[in-house]
Design an enzyme around this catalytic site. Structure first.
Site, PDB file in Angstrom:
ATOM      1  N   PRO A   1      63.538 -12.242 -39.041  1.00  0.00           N
ATOM      2  CA  PRO A   1      64.461 -11.236 -38.478  1.00  0.00           C
ATOM      3  C   PRO A   1      64.659 -10.037 -39.401  1.00  0.00           C
ATOM      4  O   PRO A   1      65.154  -9.003 -38.960  1.00  0.00           O
ATOM      5  CB  PRO A   1      65.770 -12.024 -38.313  1.00  0.00           C
ATOM      6  CG  PRO A   1      65.707 -13.090 -39.348  1.00  0.00           C
ATOM      7  CD  PRO A   1      64.246 -13.484 -39.427  1.00  0.00           C
TER       8      PRO A   1
ATOM      9  N   GLY B   1      65.592  -2.546 -46.413  1.00  0.00           N
ATOM     10  CA  GLY B   1      65.602  -1.174 -46.941  1.00  0.00           C
ATOM     11  C   GLY B   1      65.196  -1.090 -48.398  1.00  0.00           C
ATOM     12  O   GLY B   1      65.136  -0.007 -48.966  1.00  0.00           O
TER      13      GLY B   1
ATOM     14  N   GLY C   1      61.538  -8.827 -45.013  1.00  0.00           N
ATOM     15  CA  GLY C   1      62.178  -8.096 -46.123  1.00  0.00           C
ATOM     16  C   GLY C   1      62.220  -6.594 -45.924  1.00  0.00           C
ATOM     17  O   GLY C   1      63.066  -5.915 -46.510  1.00  0.00           O
TER      18      GLY C   1
ATOM     19  N   TYR D   1      55.495 -25.804 -45.223  1.00  0.00           N
ATOM     20  CA  TYR D   1      56.041 -24.838 -46.186  1.00  0.00           C
ATOM     21  C   TYR D   1      55.925 -25.385 -47.613  1.00  0.00           C
ATOM     22  O   TYR D   1      56.562 -26.372 -47.975  1.00  0.00           O
ATOM     23  CB  TYR D   1      57.510 -24.513 -45.871  1.00  0.00           C
ATOM     24  CG  TYR D   1      57.726 -23.800 -44.548  1.00  0.00           C
ATOM     25  CD1 TYR D   1      56.668 -23.218 -43.847  1.00  0.00           C
ATOM     26  CD2 TYR D   1      58.996 -23.686 -43.996  1.00  0.00           C
ATOM     27  CE1 TYR D   1      56.872 -22.570 -42.634  1.00  0.00           C
ATOM     28  CE2 TYR D   1      59.217 -23.037 -42.785  1.00  0.00           C
ATOM     29  CZ  TYR D   1      58.132 -22.484 -42.112  1.00  0.00           C
ATOM     30  OH  TYR D   1      58.343 -21.839 -40.916  1.00  0.00           O
TER      31      TYR D   1
END
Ligand SMILES: NC(=O)c1ccc[n+]([C@@H]2O[C@H](COP(=O)([O-])OP(=O)(O)OC[C@H]3O[C@@H](n4cnc5c(N)ncnc54)[C@H](OP(=O)(O)O)[C@@H]3O)[C@@H](O)[C@H]2O)c1
Length: 311
Positions: A207, A215, A211, A61
């Site tokens: 999860p 919503g 993003g 990462y």
């Protein structure tokens, strides 16, 4: 020697963690554009203040930046946290020694003598599952990691990893897989059930559907960059009924947000969600997914709405 198969690992009783892929990653997440070290520092502080104890990183990462930042932040707090990182089996890494060297590199960046969970990031060829598990056994015996995990392992690879470790008296702690309301493969192909049978924790990555389950992205305004290819206008149009339901269910739980509903749904299914958070606001909101539960009827309604995404 590690834990006996079936015994408790560092993840026992942990229901939520924070993913740190975006901490330093410029290519996918745009670190340095719109958010940077100050923001992710606040995300870390807010998560710790909310009682989050598990942080997931990887040597890959931000080419080590995520581990470095996490290591720096760790020096400023007193309470012990559960730190999970990952080994990437690049094609030029062919020996057990390469895993131990990589782990020592991660420990240096993290400023730790030992991590709590060391995971194989991907099941890349040509090295066998058994060779990497032998290296992991050496890492446990050398007290460089407490527990061992894998990631992106299908059922048969996970079973082989489980058995190779079990022969050494070590319980495979986790298998980190993508799992969310927009990707339920692990539920439908039996991997989640298999994890539960073996006492392996399914750590659910992405999860929040990277993003889109918050919503905030719409067909008119899809996520930027690489994410926009997978979650394009068409996909976001299909998601509208699911997001409408998530908002309605959230409002029935004293104003929980779609992100909180998405994370809670993973917990209700028996997964251990590790949502990424770039900012204080995201970290605070995501931690608000803990301490309450969706009802069985709500989970069933969300399942049904998510099934319709595939139709
Ligand atoms: N093992 C593997 O192969 C693998 C693969 C992927 C990820 N992971 C791990 O899993 C972690 C989580 O997965 P992920 O980062 O891919 O996806 P994710 O958790 O589904 O989504 C994270 C992104 O969603 C947005 N977000 C987060 N909280 C939000 C909120 N409350 N409201 C609105 N937007 C919010 C942020 O991006 P924007 O603000 O830019 O929208 C954030 O970077 C990673 O950090 C990593 O530790 C592992």
């Amino acid at each position: 020697m590690g834990e006996a198969p079936g015994s408790q690992t560092v993840l026992h009783g942990v229901e939520f963690g924070v993913g740190t892929w975006s901490w330093g990653d410029r290519l996918f997440w745009g670190y340095g554009r719109g958010y940077s070290k100050a923001e992710v520092r606040q995300a870390f502080d807010a998560s710790v203040a909310a009682g989050v104890c598990l942080f997931d990183t990887a040597e890959g990462y931000g080419q080590g930046t995520s581990e470095q930042l996490l290591g720096e932040f760790l020096t400023t707090i007193d309470q012990p946290l559960i730190i999970a990182t990952k080994f990437l089996p690049y094609p030029w890494r062919l020996t057990r020694g390469s895993l131990l060297r990589a782990l020592k590199g991660s420990l240096k960046r993290l400023g730790l003598a030992r991590v709590d969970l060391y995971q194989i990031h991907q099941p890349l060829p040509p090295v066998t599952v058994e060779t990497w598990m032998a290296a992991m056994t050496e890492a446990v015996q050398a007290d460089l990691t407490r527990d061992v995990g894998v990631s992106n392992y299908d059922r048969s690879r996970m079973q082989r990893a489980y058995e190779a470790l079990a022969r050494e008296g070590i319980q495979l702690a986790s298998n980190q897989m993508e799992y969310s309301l927009v990707n339920r493969k692990v539920e439908k192909n039996g991997l989640l059930r298999h994890c539960q049978e073996l006492g392996v924790k399914l750590m659910a990555y992405s999860p929040l559907g990277m993003g889109v389950l918050s919503g905030k992205y719409t067909p008119e305004s899809p996520p930027p960059g690489i994410r926009g290819g997978r979650y394009n206008r068409k996909f976001l149009e299909r998601m509208t009924p699911l997001l409408t339901l998530m908002k309605r269910i959230g409002s029935d739980h004293a104003g929980k947000t779609p992100s909180q509903v998405a994370i809670n749904w993973v917990m209700c299914k028996g997964g251990l969600p590790i949502p990424g958070a770039k900012t204080l606001a995201q970290a605070e909101q995501n931690a608000g997914a803990i301490g309450w539960r969706l009802t069985e009827a709500e989970v069933a309604a969300l399942d049904e709405a998510s099934d319709r995404l595939e139709a």
